[in-house]
Design a protein around this motif. Structure first.
Motif, PDB file in Angstrom:
ATOM      1  N   ASP A 120     -52.852  37.453  48.653  1.00 28.11           N
ATOM      2  CA  ASP A 120     -51.625  37.603  49.438  1.00 28.11           C
ATOM      3  C   ASP A 120     -50.444  37.235  48.548  1.00 28.11           C
ATOM      4  OD1 ASP A 120     -49.994  38.170  51.529  1.00 28.11           O
ATOM      5  OD2 ASP A 120     -50.479  36.403  52.710  1.00 28.11           O
ATOM      6  N   SER A 121     -49.239  37.493  49.039  1.00 27.41           N
ATOM      7  CA  SER A 121     -48.041  37.157  48.287  1.00 27.41           C
ATOM      8  C   SER A 121     -46.881  36.983  49.249  1.00 27.41           C
ATOM      9  CB  SER A 121     -47.711  38.245  47.260  1.00 27.41           C
ATOM     10  OG  SER A 121     -46.427  38.048  46.701  1.00 27.41           O
ATOM     11  N   GLN A 122     -46.168  35.886  49.124  1.00 22.16           N
ATOM     12  CA  GLN A 122     -44.991  35.673  49.954  1.00 22.16           C
ATOM     13  C   GLN A 122     -43.849  36.588  49.542  1.00 22.16           C
ATOM     14  OE1 GLN A 122     -44.369  33.687  52.738  1.00 22.16           O
ATOM     15  NE2 GLN A 122     -46.605  33.650  52.687  1.00 22.16           N
ATOM     16  N   VAL A 123     -43.789  36.941  48.270  1.00 20.90           N
ATOM     17  CA  VAL A 123     -42.721  37.831  47.799  1.00 20.90           C
ATOM     18  C   VAL A 123     -42.839  39.197  48.452  1.00 20.90           C
ATOM     19  CG1 VAL A 123     -41.751  38.996  45.780  1.00 20.90           C
ATOM     20  CG2 VAL A 123     -42.508  36.616  45.604  1.00 20.90           C
ATOM     21  N   PHE A 124     -44.071  39.683  48.625  1.00 13.02           N
ATOM     22  CA  PHE A 124     -44.282  41.035  49.152  1.00 13.02           C
ATOM     23  C   PHE A 124     -44.795  41.035  50.590  1.00 13.02           C
ATOM     24  CE2 PHE A 124     -44.803  41.360  44.520  1.00 13.02           C
ATOM     25  CZ  PHE A 124     -43.780  42.254  44.254  1.00 13.02           C
ATOM     26  N   ALA A 125     -44.743  39.884  51.255  1.00 12.22           N
ATOM     27  CA  ALA A 125     -45.147  39.842  52.662  1.00 12.22           C
ATOM     28  C   ALA A 125     -44.204  40.706  53.495  1.00 12.22           C
ATOM     29  CB  ALA A 125     -45.136  38.406  53.169  1.00 12.22           C
ATOM     30  N   VAL A 126     -44.780  41.505  54.385  1.00 10.60           N
ATOM     31  CA  VAL A 126     -43.978  42.376  55.253  1.00 10.60           C
ATOM     32  C   VAL A 126     -43.908  41.733  56.633  1.00 10.60           C
ATOM     33  CG1 VAL A 126     -43.736  44.669  56.247  1.00 10.60           C
ATOM     34  CG2 VAL A 126     -44.702  44.401  53.963  1.00 10.60           C
ATOM     35  N   THR A 127     -42.728  41.239  56.985  1.00 10.46           N
ATOM     36  CA  THR A 127     -42.522  40.595  58.272  1.00 10.46           C
ATOM     37  C   THR A 127     -41.328  41.225  58.968  1.00 10.46           C
ATOM     38  OG1 THR A 127     -41.102  38.898  57.281  1.00 10.46           O
ATOM     39  CG2 THR A 127     -43.455  38.407  57.425  1.00 10.46           C
ATOM     40  N   ARG A 128     -41.240  40.996  60.273  1.00 10.96           N
ATOM     41  CA  ARG A 128     -40.124  41.553  61.034  1.00 10.96           C
ATOM     42  C   ARG A 128     -38.793  40.991  60.572  1.00 10.96           C
ATOM     43  NH1 ARG A 128     -42.298  40.059  66.871  1.00 10.96           N
ATOM     44  NH2 ARG A 128     -42.945  38.274  65.630  1.00 10.96           N
TER      45      ARG A 128
END
Length: 537
Positions: A110-118
């Motif tokens: 996983d990656s926080q940089v590329f996390a897709v969130t609303r």
């Protein structure tokens, strides 16, 4: 950055509060007392937002020791204190497992940089917030409490399993260094190739396979990396990795140019749906050979009408997706039976003791039956290939239609699970014959009845959760937190049964009573709640 961080935290909290109000208003009895006007009560929502942030942090803080206990500490203790313990200390096992799960899988899965969130889509694409500012703020908001909460938990685990405070600190530095380096490496690869590494399904499965194999497989084989990972000379390496990762994340200047591409709406509506949130639905996709099965089944279902005919065609079309798992489970049952026969030959006294009272091994079979059920996959197939589209029509949402489909599906899926349950019962009888134990006894009857009832229980459990909570959204994500909580509770209950050493008639009767009561309660709730809750979100 402070202003941006406040905006992001406020938006996340508002989304949490809205989701909380949405699901609380759908609770039985309680929901009717909560007016819809609460959505517009700014002052109340502001207070609830603060409460949401606080509770989220409390949950994250206590979530770390729970995770370490269940995923790291408990397996380490079981490996070192079982009948054939591994030649490692509990702390060495825990270090190995933690490195592969939290270090390896956590960094590259996983990656926080590329996390897709609303909130990310809203801030960057619609509010035109600086992508660099947003990324730096969210990394700060995520990783500062993440590392702070892990420090006391890792030190506590170290003391409990035979390590030292210094070793717990070194393990924490390892986590810090490899996580920051993993984020930076994925950003570097994206900058040069345009590909988000953690969104590749092939890469993700490789990461998971290596992580689980290294964490549990190597440890079970008696191999641990703890001497290397906890060596004092490794500390400068961890500090260097963390510093290099933090430096690259800080000085990278192409966030504005490149990061919005990773949020392309076409990707969000296609690749993300299929590869990320919808990964569990890929295995129930329809193929051309499945349509051929449906054509052959039309003649056999010619005498049926209405929704009985519709469901007959549905299960014919999904024959491959449901029958193949049943065949796999039958193969597993055959392997278990072969192992039981081998036990009867090699350890006849032990086998005879088990054969005389099969209820002694029922605690393990509670968990086995939970893993054997195909009801979860059947529910995903129902939603993905039928209900997701059919629920758009008013006639399909009528109470009598919903309950009629539920009854038909409960029966059909129960038959699939009953086949597996019956095979286990036959294997149990065969084991009794192989070890010379009597077959027609009360204990054997109780065991077989419990197995068959458990097959019905887990079918009812999954269909109950599906119809009462309907957890899936149009984007194929699990949106209902109550579904996750109840599903996890059932899993943990079955896992606890696996740890029970003593079975017997008392445990079997307790299982039978619980099974009957749960099935009755689940059916009651389905008939009361499903006509109102079974909707597409």
């Amino acid at each position: 950055m402070n202003k941006a961080l406040k905006q992001i935290i406020g938006m996340k909290a508002a989304l949490w509060v809205n989701a909380f109000l949405y699901y609380v208003r759908r609770l039985w009895l309680v929901g009717k007392r909560i007016p819809e006007s609460l959505y517009g009560n700014y002052e109340l929502k502001k207070i609830l937002s603060v409460v949401a942030v606080v509770f989220r942090q409390i949950g994250d803080f206590f979530g770390k020791p729970v995770y370490l206990l269940l995923a790291v500490g408990l397996p380490a203790v079981l490996m070192t204190q079982g009948e054939e313990p591994v030649p490692l200390s509990g702390w060495a096992c825990a270090v190995n497992i933690f490195f592969f799960l939290s270090g390896w899988i956590g960094s590259f899965g996983d990656s926080q940089v590329f996390a897709v969130t609303r909130d990310k889509v809203t801030c960057i694409k619609y509010m035109r917030m600086s992508a660099q500012l947003y990324t730096h703020s969210t990394l700060l908001f995520h990783y500062v409490p993440f590392f702070i909460y892990y420090l006391p938990s890792l030190m506590g685990m170290s003391l409990l399993l035979g390590g030292t405070l210094l070793q717990g600190l070194i393990l924490w530095l390892m986590l810090l260094g490899i996580r920051l380096a993993g984020e930076a490496l994925q950003l570097l690869i994206f900058d040069h190739t345009g590909k988000v590494l953690c969104r590749s399904m092939i890469f993700s499965w490789i990461v998971i396979g290596v992580g689980l194999g290294g964490g549990y497989g190597l440890t079970a084989a008696g191999i641990s990396l703890a001497p290397v990972l906890l060596h004092p000379l490794a500390v400068p390496v961890y500090l260097a990795l963390g510093a290099a990762g933090l430096y690259y994340l800080s000085v990278y200047r192409r966030y504005e140019q490149k990061l919005p591409r990773s949020l392309d709406l076409q990707y969000l509506m296609s690749s993300l749906m299929k590869n990320s949130s919808g990964a569990g639905f890929k295995e129930v996709e329809i193929q051309e050979k499945d349509l051929n099965q449906q054509e052959a089944a039309k003649a056999q279902a010619r005498h049926l009408k209405g929704y009985a005919y519709l469901n007959a065609l549905f299960f014919a079309r999904h024959r491959r997706q449901l029958l193949k798992p049943v065949c796999y489970r039958l193969a597993v049952t055959a392997v278990l039976f072969a192992g039981a026969v081998a036990l009867a030959v090699l350890e006849p006294d032990t086998a005879r003791k088990i054969g005389d009272d099969l209820t002694l091994i029922l605690p393990a079979f509670v968990f086995i039956m939970y893993c054997m059920t195909v009801a979860d996959k059947a529910c995903r197939a129902m939603f993905y290939n039928c209900d997701k589209d059919m629920l758009r029509y008013a006639y399909y949402r009528q109470p009598q239609v919903i309950l009629q489909n539920f009854r038909i599906r409960l029966l059909r899926v129960s038959l699939y699970n009953a086949v597996v349950g019956a095979a286990i019962c036959l294997a149990a009888v065969g084991f009794c014959l192989a070890c010379g134990a009597p077959v027609f006894t009360l204990q054997t009857l109780l065991f077989c009845v419990a197995i068959l009832l458990l097959s019905v229980l887990f079918t009812t459990h999954h269909l109950f959760l599906y119809y009462v909570f309907q957890p899936y959204s149009e984007s194929l994500q699990i949106k209902n937190p109550f579904f996750t909580v109840m599903n996890t509770a059932m899993y943990m209950l079955c896992l606890v049964c696996l740890q029970i050493d003593v079975g017997g008639a008392a445990f079997t009767l307790a299982v039978l009573i619980f099974t009957v009561l749960y099935i009755a309660g689940a059916l009651f709730l389905v008939y009361r709640r499903a006509p109102r809750s079974f909707r597409v979100k």
